[in-house]
Design a protein around this motif. Structure first.
Motif, PDB file in Angstrom:
ATOM      1  N   SER A   1       0.833  -1.260   0.105  1.00 33.11           N
ATOM      2  CA  SER A   1       0.028  -0.018   0.079  1.00 33.11           C
ATOM      3  C   SER A   1       0.919   1.281  -0.049  1.00 33.11           C
ATOM      4  O   SER A   1       0.489   2.527  -0.034  1.00 33.11           O
ATOM      5  CB  SER A   1      -0.931   0.030   1.158  1.00 33.11           C
ATOM      6  OG  SER A   1      -0.157   0.325   2.193  1.00 33.11           O
TER       7      SER A   1
ATOM      8  N   GLU B   1     -11.434   4.249   8.805  1.00 31.30           N
ATOM      9  CA  GLU B   1     -10.725   4.977   7.672  1.00 31.30           C
ATOM     10  C   GLU B   1      -9.606   5.851   7.990  1.00 31.30           C
ATOM     11  O   GLU B   1      -9.512   6.260   9.253  1.00 31.30           O
ATOM     12  CB  GLU B   1     -11.937   6.018   7.150  1.00 31.30           C
ATOM     13  CG  GLU B   1     -13.276   5.430   6.714  1.00 31.30           C
ATOM     14  CD  GLU B   1     -14.222   6.602   6.212  1.00 31.30           C
ATOM     15  OE1 GLU B   1     -13.687   7.765   6.266  1.00 31.30           O
ATOM     16  OE2 GLU B   1     -15.530   5.958   5.776  1.00 31.30           O
ATOM     17  N   VAL B   2      -8.600   5.440   7.251  1.00 28.98           N
ATOM     18  CA  VAL B   2      -7.290   6.083   7.659  1.00 28.98           C
ATOM     19  C   VAL B   2      -6.805   6.852   6.434  1.00 28.98           C
ATOM     20  O   VAL B   2      -6.930   6.416   5.161  1.00 28.98           O
ATOM     21  CB  VAL B   2      -6.292   5.082   7.912  1.00 28.98           C
ATOM     22  CG1 VAL B   2      -4.931   5.460   8.368  1.00 28.98           C
ATOM     23  CG2 VAL B   2      -6.703   3.996   8.790  1.00 28.98           C
ATOM     24  N   THR B   3      -6.227   8.207   6.587  1.00 30.47           N
ATOM     25  CA  THR B   3      -5.867   9.052   5.554  1.00 30.47           C
ATOM     26  C   THR B   3      -4.287   8.852   5.607  1.00 30.47           C
ATOM     27  O   THR B   3      -3.511   9.265   6.778  1.00 30.47           O
ATOM     28  CB  THR B   3      -6.106  10.500   5.805  1.00 30.47           C
ATOM     29  OG1 THR B   3      -7.467  10.676   5.569  1.00 30.47           O
ATOM     30  CG2 THR B   3      -5.467  11.187   4.861  1.00 30.47           C
ATOM     31  N   THR B   4      -3.501   8.407   4.758  1.00 34.51           N
ATOM     32  CA  THR B   4      -2.165   8.155   4.753  1.00 34.51           C
ATOM     33  C   THR B   4      -1.257   9.222   3.807  1.00 34.51           C
ATOM     34  O   THR B   4      -1.851   9.542   2.776  1.00 34.51           O
ATOM     35  CB  THR B   4      -1.617   6.872   4.418  1.00 34.51           C
ATOM     36  OG1 THR B   4      -1.959   6.502   3.026  1.00 34.51           O
ATOM     37  CG2 THR B   4      -2.148   5.883   5.266  1.00 34.51           C
TER      38      THR B   4
ATOM     39  N   TRP C   1     -12.560   5.405  16.904  1.00 35.65           N
ATOM     40  CA  TRP C   1     -13.228   5.510  15.689  1.00 35.65           C
ATOM     41  C   TRP C   1     -14.837   5.306  15.713  1.00 35.65           C
ATOM     42  O   TRP C   1     -15.668   5.801  15.121  1.00 35.65           O
ATOM     43  CB  TRP C   1     -12.846   4.359  14.776  1.00 35.65           C
ATOM     44  CG  TRP C   1     -13.679   4.128  13.426  1.00 35.65           C
ATOM     45  CD1 TRP C   1     -14.296   3.411  13.118  1.00 35.65           C
ATOM     46  CD2 TRP C   1     -13.482   5.231  12.302  1.00 35.65           C
ATOM     47  NE1 TRP C   1     -15.021   3.544  11.774  1.00 35.65           N
ATOM     48  CE2 TRP C   1     -14.313   4.697  11.417  1.00 35.65           C
ATOM     49  CE3 TRP C   1     -12.843   6.406  12.090  1.00 35.65           C
ATOM     50  CZ2 TRP C   1     -14.485   5.378  10.174  1.00 35.65           C
ATOM     51  CZ3 TRP C   1     -13.096   7.127  10.959  1.00 35.65           C
ATOM     52  CH2 TRP C   1     -14.162   6.605   9.924  1.00 35.65           C
TER      53      TRP C   1
ATOM     54  N   GLN D   1       0.625   2.427   7.358  1.00 41.54           N
ATOM     55  CA  GLN D   1       0.192   2.186   8.661  1.00 41.54           C
ATOM     56  C   GLN D   1      -1.246   1.757   8.320  1.00 41.54           C
ATOM     57  O   GLN D   1      -1.884   1.568   9.340  1.00 41.54           O
ATOM     58  CB  GLN D   1       0.469   3.402   9.443  1.00 41.54           C
ATOM     59  CG  GLN D   1       1.848   3.792   9.803  1.00 41.54           C
ATOM     60  CD  GLN D   1       2.545   2.539  10.342  1.00 41.54           C
ATOM     61  OE1 GLN D   1       2.131   1.652  10.897  1.00 41.54           O
ATOM     62  NE2 GLN D   1       3.849   2.661  10.433  1.00 41.54           N
ATOM     63  N   ASP D   2      -1.933   2.140   7.311  1.00 45.64           N
ATOM     64  CA  ASP D   2      -3.609   1.970   7.144  1.00 45.64           C
ATOM     65  C   ASP D   2      -3.376   0.465   7.050  1.00 45.64           C
ATOM     66  O   ASP D   2      -4.572  -0.017   7.650  1.00 45.64           O
ATOM     67  CB  ASP D   2      -3.959   2.651   5.843  1.00 45.64           C
ATOM     68  CG  ASP D   2      -3.239   2.164   4.454  1.00 45.64           C
ATOM     69  OD1 ASP D   2      -1.844   1.849   4.619  1.00 45.64           O
ATOM     70  OD2 ASP D   2      -3.466   2.570   3.840  1.00 45.64           O
TER      71      ASP D   2
ATOM     72  N   ILE E   1      -3.957  -0.743  10.641  1.00 45.24           N
ATOM     73  CA  ILE E   1      -5.132  -0.283  11.305  1.00 45.24           C
ATOM     74  C   ILE E   1      -6.043  -1.205  10.851  1.00 45.24           C
ATOM     75  O   ILE E   1      -7.080  -1.584  11.675  1.00 45.24           O
ATOM     76  CB  ILE E   1      -5.169   1.162  11.283  1.00 45.24           C
ATOM     77  CG1 ILE E   1      -3.878   1.806  12.033  1.00 45.24           C
ATOM     78  CG2 ILE E   1      -6.504   1.632  11.743  1.00 45.24           C
ATOM     79  CD1 ILE E   1      -3.821   3.570  11.729  1.00 45.24           C
ATOM     80  N   GLN E   2      -6.432  -1.303   9.412  1.00 44.90           N
ATOM     81  CA  GLN E   2      -7.407  -1.607   8.753  1.00 44.90           C
ATOM     82  C   GLN E   2      -7.521  -3.184   8.691  1.00 44.90           C
ATOM     83  O   GLN E   2      -8.394  -3.866   8.894  1.00 44.90           O
ATOM     84  CB  GLN E   2      -7.684  -1.277   7.403  1.00 44.90           C
ATOM     85  CG  GLN E   2      -8.034   0.102   7.345  1.00 44.90           C
ATOM     86  CD  GLN E   2      -8.024   1.004   6.017  1.00 44.90           C
ATOM     87  OE1 GLN E   2      -7.500   0.313   5.140  1.00 44.90           O
ATOM     88  NE2 GLN E   2      -8.750   1.863   5.655  1.00 44.90           N
TER      89      GLN E   2
ATOM     90  N   ALA F   1      -2.010   9.070   9.217  1.00 50.50           N
ATOM     91  CA  ALA F   1      -0.885   8.164   9.552  1.00 50.50           C
ATOM     92  C   ALA F   1       0.145   8.325   8.482  1.00 50.50           C
ATOM     93  O   ALA F   1      -0.413   8.582   7.275  1.00 50.50           O
ATOM     94  CB  ALA F   1      -1.471   6.809   9.920  1.00 50.50           C
TER      95      ALA F   1
ATOM     96  N   ARG G   1     -10.925  11.976  12.100  1.00 48.30           N
ATOM     97  CA  ARG G   1      -9.890  11.914  10.976  1.00 48.30           C
ATOM     98  C   ARG G   1      -8.778  11.389  11.370  1.00 48.30           C
ATOM     99  O   ARG G   1      -8.048  12.030  12.379  1.00 48.30           O
ATOM    100  CB  ARG G   1      -9.731  13.284  10.188  1.00 48.30           C
ATOM    101  CG  ARG G   1      -8.758  13.097   8.879  1.00 48.30           C
ATOM    102  CD  ARG G   1      -9.451  12.880   7.799  1.00 48.30           C
ATOM    103  NE  ARG G   1      -8.726  13.054   6.421  1.00 48.30           N
ATOM    104  CZ  ARG G   1      -8.784  14.129   5.732  1.00 48.30           C
ATOM    105  NH1 ARG G   1      -9.349  15.254   5.922  1.00 48.30           N
ATOM    106  NH2 ARG G   1      -8.228  13.972   4.578  1.00 48.30           N
TER     107      ARG G   1
END
Length: 369
Positions: free
Chosen positions: A44, A205-208, A180, A193-194, A197-198, A189, A186
């Motif tokens: 990813s 939901e993760v914003t990388t 979460w 790292q998503d 976490i996922q 990371a 929000r």
């Protein structure tokens, strides 16, 4: 090597390492026996770059993390100071307000690397850990020496969470899941790292982003992912399959830098940030987990390093964290405070400008080391 042979080799390596190290748990700042493979994180992470070879991330300059043989040398080397079972904070638990509007900034220390930052109508958490242990296990691994400075149920609604890297004392999957499902914050990371976490909860939901990436958090506040000198892992086989970072928060007070974990690296992280952002209002800097120095110097600052970094940043105020909650390394529980006082005197920095944070500390308001 077949999959069966690979699994057998990994199991044998774990057993040999466990026998060599004895019954003492490995620090949360190092990969634990077991854990995830991390291959999804690498997939990813995107295209190769000056700090990613297509499979693993690396520090473009400076020292690489130590290997298993050095780990064994450390664990067998002695000079490990005992910690008390409890190290209570002098501050009572904080009960934060629902929010702080405008340019004012309120900083509350939860413990280890967790701060609640309130300003511009936003509530932001750094590396939130409310679990009892910084470990993949509930029965072993570094255990809290003090309760969180804010009870989880006393947290106001959280709008954003900053995750600096994947070590267990910074990325607490149980806490992220609770946050979460309660608040839908929000979550920001660094790359890869998503997957971790996922992998724990696909609903999160993760914003990388990569180093230098900018993520809007709302109300004019932006999180900028900054290059620091560290590494990451969740197990023995996934070292640096994901990225690590610090964060600069623009539009929050007069600007905040949260370092995550970093070595001093000849001052390069601090010169870069000062050059990109100018003087900031607040610097949140790690001052613990630094002994033995021969093992830790490349990846963890000691208080003298942190004070030098603070001066290079040109920030007005600093808070030292990453000490006194989870025992990760050899120094005694209060040693960072004593070493910080010595470093401030040596560098002729007013002690109130760099405070060793204890859980429950609130700024402005409480200002004691």
């Amino acid at each position: 090597m077949t999959d069966h042979q690979l699994r057998s080799a990994r199991i044998m390596t774990r057993r040999r390492l466990a026998a060599l190290l004895g019954t003492a748990p490995l620090p949360a700042s190092l990969p634990w026996l077991g854990g995830c493979s991390g291959s999804g994180a690498a997939r990813s992470a995107g295209a190769a770059s000056d700090h990613f070879d297509g499979e693993r991330f690396f520090n473009p300059d400076g020292a690489a993390p130590r290997g298993v043989l050095d780990l064994a040398r450390w664990k067998l080397g002695g000079d490990n100071q005992n910690w008390p079972d409890a190290y209570p904070s002098p501050f009572p638990p904080d009960r934060p307000p629902p929010r702080i509007e405008g340019a004012a900034l309120r900083v509350s220390f939860v413990g280890h690397a967790t701060f609640l930052l309130q300003g511009a109508g936003l509530n932001i958490l750094t590396d939130p850990v409310w679990s009892e242990r910084a470990s993949p296990f509930t029965f072993a691994g570094p255990r809290r020496a003090n309760p969180p400075g804010i009870a989880f149920d006393d947290l106001p609604p959280i709008h954003a969470v900053l995750v600096s890297h994947g070590h267990y004392d910074h990325l607490d999957l149980e806490t992220l899941g609770r946050l979460w499902h309660r608040d839908r914050p929000r979550i920001v990371a660094p790359l890869g790292q998503d997957a971790t976490i996922q992998g724990h909860d696909p609903a999160i939901e993760v914003t990388t982003a990569d180093w230098n990436g900018v993520v809007p958090l709302g109300n004019g506040v932006e999180a900028v992912l900054e290059q620091v000198h560290h590494w990451t892992a969740r197990g023995l086989w996934d070292r640096n399959r994901a990225l690590w970072c610090g964060f600069v928060l623009r539009g929050l007070g007069d600007g905040v830098f949260f370092a995550g974990d970093t070595g001093f690296d000849d001052g390069r992280p601090f010169r870069r940030i000062a050059g990109r952002h100018g003087p900031l209002g607040i610097a949140l800097l790690p001052i613990g987990a630094y002994e033995p120095r021969w093992f830790m110097a490349g990846q963890h600052m000691n208080p003298a390093d942190a004070v030098r970094g603070f001066k290079l940043l040109g920030a007005r105020q600093a808070f030292g964290y990453h000490w006194g909650t989870f025992k990760l390394t050899n120094e005694g529980i209060s040693r960072p405070l004593a070493d910080l006082a010595s470093a401030l005197a040596e560098e002729r920095v007013e002690p109130m400008r760099f405070i060793g944070a204890r859980p429950g500390l609130v700024w402005p308001g409480m200002a004691e080391g």
